[in-house]
Design a protein around this motif. Structure first.
Motif, short mmCIF file in Angstrom:
data_model
loop_
_atom_site.label_atom_id
_atom_site.label_comp_id
_atom_site.label_asym_id
_atom_site.label_seq_id
_atom_site.Cartn_x
_atom_site.Cartn_y
_atom_site.Cartn_z
N GLU A 136 20.31 -1.98 6.29
CA GLU A 136 20.11 -3.49 6.44
C GLU A 136 19.53 -4.40 5.65
OE1 GLU A 136 22.12 -5.52 8.89
OE2 GLU A 136 23.04 -2.94 9.56
N PRO A 137 20.55 -5.36 5.13
CA PRO A 137 19.11 -6.38 4.29
C PRO A 137 17.62 -6.30 3.84
CG PRO A 137 20.51 -7.44 5.07
CD PRO A 137 20.80 -6.97 5.59
N ILE A 138 17.59 -5.68 3.50
CA ILE A 138 16.07 -5.46 1.99
C ILE A 138 15.62 -6.33 1.54
CG2 ILE A 138 14.18 -4.09 1.90
CD1 ILE A 138 16.16 -2.12 1.77
N GLY A 139 14.43 -7.38 1.84
CA GLY A 139 14.22 -8.48 0.55
C GLY A 139 15.12 -9.08 0.47
N GLU A 140 15.41 -9.72 -1.29
CA GLU A 140 15.85 -10.75 -1.74
C GLU A 140 17.25 -10.79 -2.37
OE1 GLU A 140 16.14 -14.71 -4.83
OE2 GLU A 140 14.19 -13.39 -4.54
N HIS A 171 19.13 -3.82 -3.86
CA HIS A 171 19.21 -3.42 -5.14
C HIS A 171 17.89 -2.93 -5.65
CE1 HIS A 171 21.36 -1.34 -8.71
NE2 HIS A 171 20.61 -1.20 -9.02
N THR A 172 17.28 -3.99 -5.61
CA THR A 172 15.79 -3.01 -5.37
C THR A 172 14.83 -3.08 -4.75
OG1 THR A 172 15.03 -5.56 -5.94
CG2 THR A 172 15.20 -4.71 -8.27
N GLY A 173 15.42 -3.55 -4.04
CA GLY A 173 14.34 -3.45 -2.21
C GLY A 173 14.64 -2.05 -2.22
N ALA A 223 9.23 -0.82 2.56
CA ALA A 223 9.94 -1.41 4.44
C ALA A 223 11.09 -0.36 3.87
CB ALA A 223 10.74 -3.19 4.30
N GLY A 224 11.57 -0.33 2.28
CA GLY A 224 12.69 -0.09 2.26
C GLY A 224 12.75 1.36 2.31
N ARG A 225 11.19 1.74 1.47
CA ARG A 225 11.52 3.94 1.79
C ARG A 225 11.43 4.44 2.54
NH1 ARG A 225 6.81 3.12 -1.94
NH2 ARG A 225 6.13 5.34 -1.85
N ALA A 226 10.33 3.38 3.63
CA ALA A 226 10.82 3.80 5.32
C ALA A 226 11.84 4.61 5.55
CB ALA A 226 9.20 2.36 5.97
N GLN A 227 12.89 3.12 5.56
CA GLN A 227 13.77 2.95 6.07
C GLN A 227 14.67 4.82 5.47
OE1 GLN A 227 16.11 -0.23 6.92
NE2 GLN A 227 14.97 -1.38 5.64
N TRP A 228 14.98 5.26 4.13
CA TRP A 228 15.91 6.06 3.64
C TRP A 228 14.69 7.28 3.51
CZ3 TRP A 228 14.60 7.67 -0.49
CH2 TRP A 228 13.61 7.22 -1.74
#
Lengths: 371, 386
Positions: free
Chosen positions: A254-258, A261-263, A268-273
Motif C-alpha cells: 500500500e502507498p508509503i509516504g509521498e 519509490h523511496t518510501g 515503515a516500508g522496511r517493516a512491511q517487506w
C-alpha cells in the motif's frame, strides 16, 4: 538445499549464543570493512569501492548478498554517494548481516571513490536502458569473481539485492544466470528515465528478454505510489517477465509516504517487506533468522504462545531496534530508529506510556535483559 | 588586466545592498619563487591567488605548466596561462599556486633536454620536474597563509606525469594529485610507451598519495590503450589511483584540461569532497535553493540537480540570474519528468569576466521575464536575503 538447512542451524546456534552472551549496550555485533576491489571488466582493470558487513561472531564461509545502489536524479550526485558506515543505508545492510549474510555493497563505476565515469550513460533510445542495466551488471558480476575468493565467502550461495536502478541491474545480472546466484531481491527496480519516451516501448521488450533468460527466483517489492513506476507499468513489467517464463513473486505494498519509490527504505516500508523477504528466503532454503528464535524469546519473556505474532514481528522488524517490557507482565513495546540508542529511548517511552515501569530486554537480535 | 578586473569586482559589490558574508574578491600576487635544487638556486615564475577575505592558513593547490606532449613543448607557457584555473581553485578555498618549471616562461634554469627513448632520460626528466614542484611547495610552505599539511598538485599532459612522479615521493603534506591526460612523448618520435609504463610501475611501487587520473577515450596522443597500461602498471605496483576514462561528457581528446574543464572539475570536486578537502559542497547547493525560497520537493530536486550539473563545477567567471515571476509560474508536473516546467534561474559560466557572465545570465532570463536579478557570482551569493 541441504546446505541451506545446515546453514540455518549454524545461524540458530549463533543467535542462541548471542542471546545468551551479549550484554553490551552498544551494537558491536557487526564488523564492517571498507576496501577497494580490483576487478576486471572487459579485460580492463577497474577499482571499485566496497563495503563488507557481517556478524562479528560469524564463523566460516557465509552466503553473500550483493547490495546494488540506485542512481541519483542527477549524474553529478553519483560522486557524492558514500559507503560510510555512519550512513543510514548501513541499517539495511545490517538487517541482512544479522540474518547471517556477508553483505557486499559496491559502488559501481562512476559512484563514490570507484573508477569512473558512470558507464550506464547513453542517449535516450530503444536499446539504451538495457545497455545501462548490462553495464551495471558488469560491475556486479566482476565483483562477484573477486568476492568469491574471500575466505569468509561462500560463492555457492549468493543473492543480488538492489533498489531502483540497482534492482534493475540485479535483473540483468540474473539474466546471465551466474553460477551460485540463488535469488534476486528487486526493490522498486525497473526502467525509469525521466524525459525518455522510448522507455515505454522498451519495457515490454526488455522484460520479456530478461524473463526468458533468467532461471533464478525473483522477489519484487513495489509500493502502489511509486512515482517512477506507476501501477500499470509494474503490471507491464510483471506480465512480460513472467510471460517469458521467469520465476517471480511480486509484492505490492500500500502507498508509503509521498513517494513509494523511496518510501520503501523508510522504517515503515522496511517493516512491511522484511517479513515477506524472510518468508521468501525460507521458502528457497536461504538463510535468515531462525524461526526457532521466536520460542527462545517467548521463553525468556515468560510469555504464552498467544504472543507469538508480536515476538515474530519484532524479530523480523528492521534495525536498529529495541524491545522494552514491564518485567513479569505482558506490557511491551518495540521501536526502530537510526541508532540503537534512539530505538531504546523510543521503545522505553512507548512502553511506559501505560504507566508501568519498563526495561529494555532486546536490542536488535540480542537478548540484553536478565536471563 | 588584474587592475581592470578588480574594478569590475568592486563595481559589482557596490550594487549589492546587504554586506556579503564573504566576498568573491580574489587577491592575485605574481611571485618569483627562490628555490634551491641540487645546491643551485633558481627563481621560478609563479602566481599565488587566494580569496581576499581568507583568514589563517589555507591548503595549497599547486598547478604547473603542461598542455604539451614533450619535455620541450609549450615554450609559450607563463604563469598567467593558468590564471583561470588558479582562480577557480582559490574560490574553492585553496591557496592556489602556479609554478612554471625551470627553463619555461620567466623561470630561470636550464631548458629541459628532449627525452630520448631510454629509461634514464625519462627518469632524469621526471626527477627534475618533481624537484621543481617539491621546491615550490617547500617555498610556499613558509608563507604565513599556507597550510603545508594539505597540498594537492594538478597537471595536464606532461605536467600530469610530473605530478604523478612527485606523488611517488610521498612528500609530507601531499594529500592528492590530479593528472589530466597525463602522458608524454619523445621529441624524436621513438617508441617511448614501454619506458613510460615502466616508469609508472616504479611510481606506483612507491606511491601512497591518492591520485585521480582523467583521460579521454578519443585521445590520439595518449590513447585509451596507453592510459590503461599506465593504470594497470601503477595499480599492480601498489599505487593508489582513481581512474576516469571519459567516453561521453568530456571525451574531447587530449584537450580535456582546457576544453572539458567542467567535466574534470566535477571529478576533481568529488575526489576532494570524498577526502574532506576544500571545494563547494552539496550543502552549498542546498543553501542556494533555500535562499531562493523554493519549497516544492520536486522543484527543489530539479533545481539542485541543475545547479550541481551545470553551475557549481563549471569554470568562472560565472553568474546566476533569478526571476520571482518564473518561480511563481512553476507548476508541479504530474510525474517526475525533466522536461517539466522551466526552473526560475538562468546562468552563464566560463566567461572572460564577471560582467560578461552577469550580462549573459540576465539576458537569458530577460527573454522570458522582466524581474530578473543576479543572485550568484561565481560561488558567492549576492542576492537579497529573502
Amino acid at each position: 538445499m541441504i546446505g541451506g538447512a545446515k546453514f540455518n542451524s549454524i545461524v540458530a546456534a549463533a543467535l542462541v549464543l548471542s542471546l545468551a552472551m551479549e550484554t553490551s549496550a552498544r551494537a558491536g555485533d557487526l564488523v564492517q570493512e571498507r576496501q577497494y576491489l580490483r576487478v576486471k571488466i572487459g579485460g580492463k582493470d577497474v577499482r571499485l569501492e566496497a563495503l563488507f558487513v557481517k556478524r562479528a561472531d560469524a564463523k566460516g564461509r557465509l552466503p553473500i548478498v550483493f547490495f546494488n545502489h540506485g542512481r541519483p536524479a542527477y549524474r553529478e550526485m553519483s560522486l557524492d554517494q558514500s559507503l560510510l558506515v555512519d550512513d543510514p543505508g548501513i541499517n539495511q545492510m545490517a538487517d541482512m548481516a544479522r540474518r547471517g549474510w556477508l553483505v557486499v555493497a559496491i559502488h559501481r563505476r562512476g559512484f563514490g571513490l570507484s573508477d569512473g565515469p558512470v558507464q550506464a550513460d547513453s542517449p535516450c533510445a530503444l536499446d539504451a536502458y538495457m545497455s545501462w542495466m548490462n553495464a551495471d551488471a558488469d560491475d556486479i558480476e566482476a565483483s562477484m569473481a573477486v568476492v568469491a575468493k574471500r575466505g569468509d565467502a561462500d560463492p555457492s550461495r549468493m543473492i543480488a539485492m538492489g533498489g531502483s536502478a540497482g534492482g534493475a541491474a540485479s535483473l540483468a545480472l540474473a539474466a546471465r544466470n551466474p553460477s551460485g546466484l540463488a535469488a534476486v531481491i528487486n526493490l522498486a527496480g525497473g526502467e525509469h528515465w525521466a524525459g525518455c519516451a522510448a522507455v515505454r516501448e522498451s519495457i515490454p521488450i526488455d522484460f520479456r528478454n530478461l524473463g526468458g533468460r533468467s532461471r533464478i527466483p525473483n522477489l519484487w517489492v513495489f509500493a502502489k505510489n511509486d512515482l517512477n513506476h506507476p501501477l500499470d507499468q509494474i503490471e507491464v513489467m510483471r506480465a512480460a517477465f513472467t510471460g517469458a517464463g521467469a520465476d517471480l513473486k511480486l509484492l505490492l505494498l500500500e502507498p508509503i509516504g509521498e513517494n513509494g519509490h523511496t518510501g520503501l527504505y523508510s522504517i515503515a516500508g522496511r517493516a512491511q517487506w522484511l517479513v515477506e523477504l524472510d518468508n521468501f528466503l525460507r521458502a528457497h532454503n536461504l538463510p535468515t533468522w531462525p524461526i526457532s528464535s521466536v520460542d527462545v524469546v517467548l521463553q525468556k519473556l515468560q510469555w504464552p504462545p498467544s504472543s507469538r505474532a508480536y515476538v515474530l514481528a519484532y524479530l523480523a522488524a528492521p534495525g536498529e531496534k529495541a524491545f522494552a517490557r514491564t518485567p513479569g507482565k505482558q506490557n511491551a513495546s518495540y521501536r526502530t530508529a537510526l541508532t540503537v540508542d534512539d530505538a531504546r529511548k523510543l521503545a522505553l517511552d512507548s512502553c511506559q506510556q501505560k504507566g508501568e515501569p519498563c526495561t529494555i530486554v532486546m536490542e536488535d537480535d540480542r537478548w540484553t535483559g536478565s536471563p | 588586466m588584474r587592475g581592470a578586473r578588480l574594478v569590475v569586482l568592486l563595481a559589482a559589490f557596490a550594487c549589492t545592498t546587504p554586506a556579503p558574508a564573504w566576498s568573491d574578491e580574489l587577491t592575485e600576487t605574481p611571485v618569483s619563487f627562490p628555490v634551491t635544487i641540487g645546491g643551485d638556486t633558481f627563481r621560478l615564475e609563479g602566481l599565488v591567488i587566494k580569496k581576499s577575505d581568507a583568514q589563517g592558513r589555507l591548503p595549497i593547490a599547486l598547478l604547473t605548466n603542461g598542455g604539451g606532449a614533450t619535455a620541450t613543448a609549450g615554450t609559450g607557457a607563463t604563469a598567467t596561462t593558468y590564471v583561470r584555473y588558479a582562480r577557480d581553485l582559490a574560490r574553492r578555498g585553496w591557496l592556489a599556486v602556479v609554478t612554471v618549471r625551470r627553463g619555461f616562461g620567466k623561470s630561470e634554469g636550464p631548458k629541459p633536454t628532449p627525452i630520448t627513448c631510454e629509461a634514464a632520460s625519462l627518469g632524469a626528466w621526471a626527477t627534475a620536474a618533481a624537484d621543481d614542484l617539491q621546491a615550490t611547495i617547500d617555498n610556499v610552505s613558509k608563507r604565513p597563509d599556507a597550510d603545508a599539511s594539505k597540498v594537492i598538485v594538478i597537471g595536464s599532459e606532461i605536467a600530469g606525469v610530473a605530478a604523478v612522479a612527485l606523488s611517488a615521493r610521498n612528500p609530507p603534506g601531499l594529500v592528492g594529485v590530479v593528472a589530466v591526460s597525463g602522458g608524454l612523448q619523445s621529441e624524436s618520435n621513438c617508441p617511448i610507451n614501454d619506458i613510460l609504463v615502466d616508469a609508472y610501475k616504479n611510481f606506483g611501487a612507491k606511491n601512497r598519495v591518492p591520485n585521480l587520473w582523467i583521460y579521454s577515450k578519443s585521445d590520439k596522443l595518449f590513447g585509451a590503450d596507453l592510459a590503461e597500461r599506465l593504470h594497470t602498471a601503477f595499480l599492480d605496483a601498489g599505487g593508489d589511483v582513481k581512474f576516469v576514462m571519459f567516453f561521453g561528457d568530456g571525451n574531447v581528446g587530449t584537450a580535456i584540461f582546457g576544453q572539458a574543464t567542467t567535466a574534470w572539475y566535477a571529478q576533481m570536486d568529488g575526489f576532494l569532497r570524498a577526502r574532506g578537502l576544500p571545494t563547494w559542497s552539496t550543502a552549498d547547493v542546498k543553501d542556494v535553493v533555500d535562499r531562493l525560497k523554493v519549497v516544492d520537493r520536486l522543484e527543489r530536486e530539479n533545481l539542485r540537480g541543475l545547479l550541481m550539473q551545470v553551475y557549481f563545477s563549471a569554470p568562472g567567471e560565472k553568474a546566476i540570474a533569478f526571476s520571482p515571476t518564473l518561480q511563481a509560474e512553476w507548476v508541479r508536473p504530474q510525474n517526475k519528468v525533466t522536461a517539466g516546467p522551466r526552473l526560475p534561474v538562468t546562468y552563464q559560466t566560463t566567461s572572460k569576466n564577471l560582467d560578461d557572465a552577469r550580462n549573459g545570465a540576465l539576458a537569458a532570463c530577460q527573454k522570458v521575464a522582466q524581474d530578473c536579478a543576479i543572485v550568484m557570482e561565481n560561488l558567492h551569493w549576492v542576492g537579497d536575503v529573502r
